[in-house]
Scaffold this active site. Structure first.
Site, PDB file in Angstrom:
ATOM      1  N   LYS A  71       0.814  -1.234   0.000  1.00 52.94           N
ATOM      2  CA  LYS A  71       0.000   0.000   0.000  1.00 52.94           C
ATOM      3  C   LYS A  71       0.845   1.281   0.000  1.00 52.94           C
ATOM      4  O   LYS A  71       0.411   2.301  -0.518  1.00 52.94           O
ATOM      5  CB  LYS A  71      -0.962  -0.001   1.191  1.00 52.94           C
ATOM      6  CG  LYS A  71      -2.073  -1.029   1.046  1.00 52.94           C
ATOM      7  CD  LYS A  71      -3.060  -0.941   2.201  1.00 52.94           C
ATOM      8  CE  LYS A  71      -4.092  -2.050   2.099  1.00 52.94           C
ATOM      9  NZ  LYS A  71      -5.108  -1.957   3.150  1.00 52.94           N
ATOM     10  N   ASP A 107      -9.978   2.343   2.042  1.00 50.78           N
ATOM     11  CA  ASP A 107     -10.133   1.687   3.352  1.00 50.78           C
ATOM     12  C   ASP A 107     -10.898   2.579   4.338  1.00 50.78           C
ATOM     13  O   ASP A 107     -11.773   2.116   5.062  1.00 50.78           O
ATOM     14  CB  ASP A 107      -8.758   1.357   3.956  1.00 50.78           C
ATOM     15  CG  ASP A 107      -8.094   0.180   3.265  1.00 50.78           C
ATOM     16  OD1 ASP A 107      -8.818  -0.723   2.808  1.00 50.78           O
ATOM     17  OD2 ASP A 107      -6.850   0.171   3.180  1.00 50.78           O
TER      18      ASP A 107
HETATM   19  P1  NAP Z   1      -0.035  -2.042  10.256  1.00 47.51           P
HETATM   20  O1  NAP Z   1       0.133  -0.985   9.240  1.00 47.51           O
HETATM   21  O2  NAP Z   1       1.058  -3.010  10.510  1.00 47.51           O
HETATM   22  O3  NAP Z   1      -0.396  -1.289  11.634  1.00 47.51           O
HETATM   23  C1  NAP Z   1      -0.598  -2.002  12.816  1.00 47.51           C
HETATM   24  C2  NAP Z   1      -0.801  -1.030  13.965  1.00 47.51           C
HETATM   25  O4  NAP Z   1      -1.061  -1.795  15.135  1.00 47.51           O
HETATM   26  C3  NAP Z   1       0.443  -0.168  14.272  1.00 47.51           C
HETATM   27  O5  NAP Z   1       0.041   1.128  14.635  1.00 47.51           O
HETATM   28  C4  NAP Z   1       1.044  -0.906  15.476  1.00 47.51           C
HETATM   29  O6  NAP Z   1       1.707  -0.066  16.381  1.00 47.51           O
HETATM   30  C5  NAP Z   1      -0.192  -1.396  16.177  1.00 47.51           C
HETATM   31  N1  NAP Z   1       0.112  -2.521  17.063  1.00 47.51           N
HETATM   32  C6  NAP Z   1       0.456  -3.779  16.681  1.00 47.51           C
HETATM   33  N2  NAP Z   1       0.672  -4.535  17.790  1.00 47.51           N
HETATM   34  C7  NAP Z   1       0.455  -3.724  18.858  1.00 47.51           C
HETATM   35  C8  NAP Z   1       0.519  -3.905  20.257  1.00 47.51           C
HETATM   36  N3  NAP Z   1       0.835  -5.092  20.793  1.00 47.51           N
HETATM   37  N4  NAP Z   1       0.241  -2.865  21.062  1.00 47.51           N
HETATM   38  C9  NAP Z   1      -0.089  -1.663  20.543  1.00 47.51           C
HETATM   39  N5  NAP Z   1      -0.171  -1.416  19.228  1.00 47.51           N
HETATM   40  C10 NAP Z   1       0.097  -2.444  18.385  1.00 47.51           C
HETATM   41  O7  NAP Z   1      -1.315  -2.940   9.935  1.00 47.51           O
HETATM   42  P2  NAP Z   1      -2.671  -2.491   9.206  1.00 47.51           P
HETATM   43  O8  NAP Z   1      -2.564  -2.755   7.757  1.00 47.51           O
HETATM   44  O9  NAP Z   1      -3.036  -1.137   9.677  1.00 47.51           O
HETATM   45  O10 NAP Z   1      -3.689  -3.573   9.793  1.00 47.51           O
HETATM   46  C11 NAP Z   1      -4.136  -3.489  11.134  1.00 47.51           C
HETATM   47  C12 NAP Z   1      -5.340  -4.427  11.283  1.00 47.51           C
HETATM   48  O11 NAP Z   1      -6.367  -3.957  10.423  1.00 47.51           O
HETATM   49  C13 NAP Z   1      -5.050  -5.861  10.873  1.00 47.51           C
HETATM   50  O12 NAP Z   1      -5.676  -6.714  11.803  1.00 47.51           O
HETATM   51  C14 NAP Z   1      -5.722  -5.979   9.529  1.00 47.51           C
HETATM   52  O13 NAP Z   1      -6.174  -7.282   9.259  1.00 47.51           O
HETATM   53  C15 NAP Z   1      -6.912  -5.043   9.704  1.00 47.51           C
HETATM   54  N6  NAP Z   1      -7.430  -4.507   8.449  1.00 47.51           N
HETATM   55  C16 NAP Z   1      -8.738  -4.712   8.172  1.00 47.51           C
HETATM   56  C17 NAP Z   1      -9.283  -4.222   7.019  1.00 47.51           C
HETATM   57  C18 NAP Z   1     -10.733  -4.474   6.718  1.00 47.51           C
HETATM   58  O14 NAP Z   1     -11.149  -4.263   5.561  1.00 47.51           O
HETATM   59  N7  NAP Z   1     -11.519  -4.868   7.697  1.00 47.51           N
HETATM   60  C19 NAP Z   1      -8.495  -3.492   6.111  1.00 47.51           C
HETATM   61  C20 NAP Z   1      -7.145  -3.265   6.422  1.00 47.51           C
HETATM   62  C21 NAP Z   1      -6.623  -3.791   7.612  1.00 47.51           C
HETATM   63  P3  NAP Z   1       3.127   0.630  16.068  1.00 47.51           P
HETATM   64  O15 NAP Z   1       2.791   1.751  15.114  1.00 47.51           O
HETATM   65  O16 NAP Z   1       3.574   1.102  17.373  1.00 47.51           O
HETATM   66  O17 NAP Z   1       3.993  -0.440  15.476  1.00 47.51           O
END
Ligand code: NAP
Length: 286
Positions: A71, A107
């Site tokens: 992305k 999104d």
């Molecule tokens: P990403 O870019 O890797 O971001 C993950 C975020 O979660 C970061 O801010 C990270 O914090 C935080 N995080 C992870 N582990 C943590 C913990 N133990 N404590 C506190 N914060 C934590 O991932 P993403 O693409 O945004 O995806 C996030 C979620 O959204 C996933 O579960 C994904 O499947 C879901 N999602 C769903 C859809 C949908 O259509 N429903 C679409 C996209 C994504 P840091 O910044 O500090 O590393």
């Protein structure tokens, strides 16, 4: 409908993609509306993204979706970014048009439309968002540009914290919404922010693999807080289970997936995805 000599190709690029529901969602919609398009998924790593885009341009592809880990990586190859994609620094939908590659992020609007579908009014509301990754930033940008009045973002205080503060400042300047960033470790502040919030959004992956984990102590949840999660597998994360027990209205990420797809479908075809049909065929009830 079988492909013809004039079928327009749309596809998904990312890795992994084999589990994706997008091909079913889009092909079912093309079929239902009699549109001569076909959607395929291609497993593409970050190193191969340029080659993939060149190939799709050569093949006269209509457009494509991007998922992890592409992305951000796609951005150098985009000729025109939508305002939301530029602000979120994230692209999940591309369109080849007039010799240019145009980039969008659906999104965030997908999440807002899922809230509307669930009867959740976000206009003029205060929202607390957990996380500041790809999903979170897209939601924050869309929420700020579509009428949310204030957003509290809680994020771990690590090497990316300052860049998220800069991001929040940019969004505050570009919209009518005030965006603040706080340290996730500050539980007192989290409780205070939840008290002033109408909606909580978990936009981290906490609760997905580690199904018993939640970033919010259950004592912080109260009946009038609407609690949402971008995660849809499991259908109910620990956070959503705790919220239901506290009497909160809850929403998971299932229809965010549906509505981000619907917004992409509109960009490629100019037509509305048949939402009720796709809910029935591609999204089993939980
Ligand atoms: P990403 O870019 O890797 O971001 C993950 C975020 O979660 C970061 O801010 C990270 O914090 C935080 N995080 C992870 N582990 C943590 C913990 N133990 N404590 C506190 N914060 C934590 O991932 P993403 O693409 O945004 O995806 C996030 C979620 O959204 C996933 O579960 C994904 O499947 C879901 N999602 C769903 C859809 C949908 O259509 N429903 C679409 C996209 C994504 P840091 O910044 O500090 O590393």
């Amino acid at each position: 409908m079988f492909p013809t000599g004039q079928t327009q190709l749309v596809c998904l690029l990312g890795s992994p993609v084999s589990h994706s529901i997008s091909p079913a969602m889009h092909n079912t919609s093309f079929d239902a509306l009699g549109l001569d398009y076909s959607y395929m998924a291609f497993d593409i790593s970050e190193e191969n993204i340029k080659a993939a885009v060149d190939a799709l341009r050569t093949l006269n592809c209509k457009g494509f979706n991007l998922t992890m880990p592409l992305k951000n990586a796609i951005i150098p190859y985009i000729d025109e970014l939508s305002e939301e994609a530029r602000l979120a620094h994230s692209v999940n939908t591309c369109l080849f048009e007039g010799g240019k590659l145009k980039g969008y992020t659906t999104d965030g609007i997908g999440f807002l439309n899922a809230m509307t579908d669930s009867g959740i009014d976000y206009k003029d509301k205060v929202i607390t968002v957990l996380g500041a990754g790809g999903a979170a930033t897209s939601i924050i940008v869309a929420a700020a540009l579509h009428g949310v009045s204030k957003i509290n973002v809680f994020k771990r205080k690590n090497s990316t914290f300052d860049s998220v503060v800069d991001f929040a400042d940019r969004i505050t300047h570009a919209s009518e919404c005030d965006v603040f960033v706080y340290d996730m470790a500050d539980a007192t502040l989290l409780e205070f922010c939840l008290q002033e919030s109408d909606i909580l959004i978990n936009a981290t992956n906490v609760g997905m693999g580690d199904e018993d984990k939640s970033l919010v102590p259950k004592e912080f949840l109260y009946k009038d807080l609407i609690v949402t999660d971008v995660i849809y597998h499991p259908a109910y994360t620990r956070l959503l289970k705790d919220a239901k027990a506290a009497g909160c209205k809850v929403m998971n990420g299932k229809y965010m997936l549906l509505y981000q797809g619907a917004a992409a479908f509109k960009i490629w075809t100019g037509q509305d995805m048949p939402i009720d049909l796709i809910k029935e065929k591609c999204f089993t009830e939980d």
